[in-house]
Design an enzyme around this catalytic site. Sequence first.
Site, PDB file in Angstrom:
ATOM      1  N   SER A   1     -31.373 -14.421  17.262  1.00 29.52           N
ATOM      2  CA  SER A   1     -30.286 -14.236  16.301  1.00 29.52           C
ATOM      3  C   SER A   1     -29.113 -13.574  16.999  1.00 29.52           C
ATOM      4  O   SER A   1     -29.166 -13.267  18.199  1.00 29.52           O
ATOM      5  CB  SER A   1     -30.751 -13.372  15.130  1.00 29.52           C
ATOM      6  OG  SER A   1     -31.065 -12.061  15.570  1.00 29.52           O
ATOM      7  N   LYS A   2     -28.048 -13.328  16.240  1.00 29.60           N
ATOM      8  CA  LYS A   2     -26.827 -12.760  16.808  1.00 29.60           C
ATOM      9  C   LYS A   2     -27.076 -11.424  17.511  1.00 29.60           C
ATOM     10  O   LYS A   2     -26.408 -11.101  18.484  1.00 29.60           O
ATOM     11  CB  LYS A   2     -25.781 -12.550  15.706  1.00 29.60           C
ATOM     12  CG  LYS A   2     -25.111 -13.833  15.238  1.00 29.60           C
ATOM     13  CD  LYS A   2     -24.054 -13.509  14.208  1.00 29.60           C
ATOM     14  CE  LYS A   2     -23.356 -14.780  13.706  1.00 29.60           C
ATOM     15  NZ  LYS A   2     -22.355 -14.469  12.666  1.00 29.60           N
ATOM     16  N   ARG A   3     -28.040 -10.662  16.997  1.00 28.90           N
ATOM     17  CA  ARG A   3     -28.248  -9.338  17.581  1.00 28.90           C
ATOM     18  C   ARG A   3     -28.800  -9.418  19.009  1.00 28.90           C
ATOM     19  O   ARG A   3     -28.793  -8.427  19.732  1.00 28.90           O
ATOM     20  CB  ARG A   3     -29.164  -8.488  16.697  1.00 28.90           C
ATOM     21  CG  ARG A   3     -30.561  -9.030  16.513  1.00 28.90           C
ATOM     22  CD  ARG A   3     -31.284  -8.252  15.408  1.00 28.90           C
ATOM     23  NE  ARG A   3     -32.590  -8.801  15.131  1.00 28.90           N
ATOM     24  CZ  ARG A   3     -33.682  -8.474  15.792  1.00 28.90           C
ATOM     25  NH1 ARG A   3     -33.600  -7.603  16.783  1.00 28.90           N
ATOM     26  NH2 ARG A   3     -34.849  -9.002  15.484  1.00 28.90           N
ATOM     27  N   HIS A   4     -29.287 -10.589  19.412  1.00 23.45           N
ATOM     28  CA  HIS A   4     -29.770 -10.761  20.782  1.00 23.45           C
ATOM     29  C   HIS A   4     -28.644 -11.169  21.729  1.00 23.45           C
ATOM     30  O   HIS A   4     -28.863 -11.347  22.924  1.00 23.45           O
ATOM     31  CB  HIS A   4     -30.873 -11.823  20.830  1.00 23.45           C
ATOM     32  CG  HIS A   4     -32.100 -11.451  20.055  1.00 23.45           C
ATOM     33  ND1 HIS A   4     -32.434 -12.046  18.861  1.00 23.45           N
ATOM     34  CD2 HIS A   4     -33.052 -10.520  20.299  1.00 23.45           C
ATOM     35  CE1 HIS A   4     -33.563 -11.513  18.416  1.00 23.45           C
ATOM     36  NE2 HIS A   4     -33.946 -10.587  19.268  1.00 23.45           N
ATOM     37  N   GLY A   5     -27.447 -11.323  21.201  1.00 22.37           N
ATOM     38  CA  GLY A   5     -26.325 -11.780  22.019  1.00 22.37           C
ATOM     39  C   GLY A   5     -25.816 -13.113  21.494  1.00 22.37           C
ATOM     40  O   GLY A   5     -26.010 -13.453  20.334  1.00 22.37           O
TER      41      GLY A   5
END
Length: 468
Positions: A237-241
């Site tokens: 997801s976005k939180r992984h980059g």
Amino acid sequence: MSIRTRFAPSPTGYLHVGGARTALFSWLYARKHGGKFILRIEDTDLERSSQESVNAILEGMTWLGLEYDEGPFYQTHRFDRYKEVIQQLLAQGDAYYCYCSREELEVLREQQMANKEKPRYNGKCRDGVENPQGERVVRFKNPEQGEVIIDDLVKGRIVVANKELDDLIIARSDGTPTYNLTVVVDDMDMGVTHVIRGDDHVNNTPRQINILKALGAQLPVYAHVPMILGSDGARLSKRHGAVSVMQYRNDGYLPEALLNYLVRLGWSHGDQELFSLEEMVALFELEKVNVSASTFNTEKLLWLNHQYIMNSDPAHVSRHLAWHMGERGIDPTTGPVLADVVKAQRERCKTLVDMAAESEYFYKDFDGYEEKAAKKNFKAGVDDVLQHLLMQFSAIGDWEASGLHQVVLDSAEQLQLNLGKVAQPLRVAVCGSGVSPAIDVTLALLGREKTLNRIERAIGYIKNLENS
């Protein structure tokens, strides 16, 4: 049988890397077998779908080079066809109107949860309802006996008992069709032979197979590929980059590097790491895709990108670099040929963003010198070294690397200085920092006029320091 695959994203956001891998696998399978690859935009979620997202998907597919043979087809253009199929199922007795209210269904769900039963519709309206009132939906009448067998190309045989499947809604109360109906009709009408998609759709597949059977359609072959995880084991997801395909373009990756990385997420061919597109097409097999999820490794992608920057045709890399130069307000026609810059910088730069930033001085004058580099290299007396170089460079005939290199060597010998005491101040003078390709290559790329002007500027700068 002529192979026909499809990629069917929902335009509710950008094209993410999971979708791009699904598209790549579908594209590779079609290309390997001489088939057709179809792009279908599943835009029936009218509240969340947007033209901006459609454009992002099309832009991502174009940048990756995943050319589609048919489409894009839009589900919102096919509502009449879906209504026709819904009426057909109703007329056949394979669908029925359901008048149960949301409140009634919620009470049923709570009771089933309290009894530790699987939440499912209880079939109240399945055999017809007398004196119906209120809104109605259309449900598919799922078979109550037998089982659905899926010979999945990735997961192997999957068997689901029909009694485990409830009667799903295929048309909402406003008449709009649901996903499980539209995807079935589209796959049937478009002659899709192989459905390659994420394994989050496994639960939908037996339901869709039963609808296809009710319509007398040829069943496609299914291949459900595992999800992509972040480094923490959670779904990417976005939180992984970055997860948007175009963000990788913005971050300086080549499309071939991203494709190469995505094809290796869950698939392998021996120990080979680097694959050309032609090799991917020739070697890819769905049966060799791993059943387990894959973990996204940004460091590995960065390594791959550097390999592609170093080993690809400089002219090809320069076409992508030109976009990044434009993002920095640089017109590549105002300096050296970009392909030559690529040759000079490719060993040192892992991304095109880095390459654009570190090549800016070839095209634009810099405002000042890097403080640390100037302090170290612009000491008293260095202006005399630069003055000597200025005279030698002014007299040179052909402005090419070998001759420029000889001038620097000869100057060091004549001034009785080691090479670093000559080349490094010269580098700071013409580049503004202490880092660049080999000094002769750097000067050749800069050209005579820029080199001489910048040496003169540096001489003036050092004289001012000495006088202050």
